[in-house]
Motif scaffolding. Structure first.
Motif, PDB file in Angstrom:
ATOM      1  N   ALA A 162       3.347  41.151 -32.156  1.00  0.00           N
ATOM      2  CA  ALA A 162       2.506  40.836 -30.998  1.00  0.00           C
ATOM      3  C   ALA A 162       2.088  42.097 -30.256  1.00  0.00           C
ATOM      4  O   ALA A 162       0.929  42.230 -29.838  1.00  0.00           O
ATOM      5  N   ARG A 163       3.011  43.026 -30.085  1.00  0.00           N
ATOM      6  CA  ARG A 163       2.666  44.263 -29.366  1.00  0.00           C
ATOM      7  C   ARG A 163       1.727  45.142 -30.181  1.00  0.00           C
ATOM      8  O   ARG A 163       0.842  45.793 -29.644  1.00  0.00           O
ATOM      9  N   LYS A 164       1.930  45.182 -31.490  1.00  0.00           N
ATOM     10  CA  LYS A 164       1.063  46.001 -32.343  1.00  0.00           C
ATOM     11  C   LYS A 164      -0.372  45.467 -32.326  1.00  0.00           C
ATOM     12  O   LYS A 164      -1.327  46.231 -32.470  1.00  0.00           O
ATOM     13  N   LEU A 165      -0.523  44.167 -32.141  1.00  0.00           N
ATOM     14  CA  LEU A 165      -1.847  43.542 -32.182  1.00  0.00           C
ATOM     15  C   LEU A 165      -2.358  43.156 -30.791  1.00  0.00           C
ATOM     16  O   LEU A 165      -3.258  42.338 -30.665  1.00  0.00           O
ATOM     17  N   ASP A 221       0.866  50.942 -30.616  1.00  0.00           N
ATOM     18  CA  ASP A 221       0.109  52.111 -31.066  1.00  0.00           C
ATOM     19  C   ASP A 221      -0.602  52.805 -29.910  1.00  0.00           C
ATOM     20  O   ASP A 221      -1.309  53.791 -30.110  1.00  0.00           O
ATOM     21  N   ARG A 222      -0.469  52.246 -28.700  1.00  0.00           N
ATOM     22  CA  ARG A 222      -1.118  52.760 -27.494  1.00  0.00           C
ATOM     23  C   ARG A 222      -2.637  52.812 -27.637  1.00  0.00           C
ATOM     24  O   ARG A 222      -3.306  53.709 -27.133  1.00  0.00           O
ATOM     25  N   ALA A 223      -3.172  51.858 -28.382  1.00  0.00           N
ATOM     26  CA  ALA A 223      -4.620  51.750 -28.568  1.00  0.00           C
ATOM     27  C   ALA A 223      -5.007  50.293 -28.379  1.00  0.00           C
ATOM     28  O   ALA A 223      -4.225  49.396 -28.653  1.00  0.00           O
ATOM     29  N   ALA A 224      -6.206  50.064 -27.908  1.00  0.00           N
ATOM     30  CA  ALA A 224      -6.682  48.690 -27.733  1.00  0.00           C
ATOM     31  C   ALA A 224      -7.020  48.117 -29.104  1.00  0.00           C
ATOM     32  O   ALA A 224      -7.859  48.657 -29.816  1.00  0.00           O
ATOM     33  N   TYR A 225      -6.349  47.032 -29.479  1.00  0.00           N
ATOM     34  CA  TYR A 225      -6.624  46.373 -30.757  1.00  0.00           C
ATOM     35  C   TYR A 225      -7.833  45.463 -30.561  1.00  0.00           C
ATOM     36  O   TYR A 225      -7.831  44.617 -29.663  1.00  0.00           O
ATOM     37  N   PRO A 226      -8.876  45.605 -31.395  1.00  0.00           N
ATOM     38  CA  PRO A 226     -10.073  44.760 -31.235  1.00  0.00           C
ATOM     39  C   PRO A 226      -9.712  43.270 -31.341  1.00  0.00           C
ATOM     40  O   PRO A 226      -9.029  42.864 -32.263  1.00  0.00           O
ATOM     41  N   GLN A 227     -10.129  42.517 -30.373  1.00  0.00           N
ATOM     42  CA  GLN A 227      -9.837  41.082 -30.303  1.00  0.00           C
ATOM     43  C   GLN A 227      -8.325  40.823 -30.369  1.00  0.00           C
ATOM     44  O   GLN A 227      -7.873  39.822 -30.886  1.00  0.00           O
ATOM     45  N   GLY A 228      -7.556  41.766 -29.827  1.00  0.00           N
ATOM     46  CA  GLY A 228      -6.101  41.645 -29.816  1.00  0.00           C
ATOM     47  C   GLY A 228      -5.629  40.598 -28.831  1.00  0.00           C
ATOM     48  O   GLY A 228      -6.414  40.043 -28.043  1.00  0.00           O
TER      49      GLY A 228
END
Length: 181
Positions: free
Chosen positions: A33-36, A45-52
């Motif tokens: 859940a956190r990775k996505l 990953d400290r990045a915004a996941y598209p449609q996360g």
């Protein structure tokens, strides 16, 4: 809520595929859940996941979802993705079943002609085998009825056991297994 665009649907499909891949790799639900997650502040990953997960909240500048909400979202994603895959597989299986039935029909016709015209026993046997295979493929045969009975055909005896009795049985079984090694 507006219907997702084609690009959003593709991003959601990618997220679901990633969720399944991570789950198959043995990753726990919260990590998935956190990775996505959409919000970089909680994304592993400290990045915004598209449609996360939580992308609507992130877009509005709201607090990210709770861990429980993230886990529920990841579980739902995997469940829905597996359901979609099952539907596709079922369609493919039905298509293959139809193709196989057609092939068997063609083979049966050849064997049947030889069996009837020439009385060829090998062709009769082959026709029967094709018929058996076709019946299995299409589920034409009724299942055999089975009945489970106890000693001498009587009713099954069902006993209850408490936890101590079950633990003792497990210990006996484990000891017997170790002794046979």
């Amino acid at each position: 809520m507006a219907r997702p665009t084609k690009a959003q649907r593709a991003a959601i499909a990618k997220r679901r595929a990633d969720a399944i891949d991570l789950r198959l790799a043995g990753v726990d639900w919260l990590t998935i859940a956190r990775k996505l997650a959409a919000d970089p502040s909680i994304n592993s990953d400290r990045a915004a996941y598209p449609q996360g997960y939580g992308c609507e909240r992130y877009a509005k500048g709201q607090e990210p979802p709770t861990d429980d909400a993230l886990i529920r979202a990841a579980c739902k994603d995997v469940r829905e993705a597996l359901s979609e895959r099952r539907a596709v597989l079922n369609e493919e299986v039905e298509e293959l079943r139809s193709v196989e039935a057609e092939r068997l029909d063609r083979l049966w016709f050849v064997a049947y002609k030889q069996a009837v015209r020439d009385g060829n026993l090998a062709a009769i046997d082959r026709a029967l085998r094709i018929m058996e295979r076709r019946a299995k493929l299409l589920g034409l045969d009724q299942p055999a009825r089975t009945e489970v009975t106890g000693a001498e055909g009587g009713p099954l005896q069902i006993e209850t056991a408490d936890l101590a009795e079950l633990e003792a049985l497990i210990a006996i079984t484990e000891n017997a297994a170790r002794g046979s090694e």
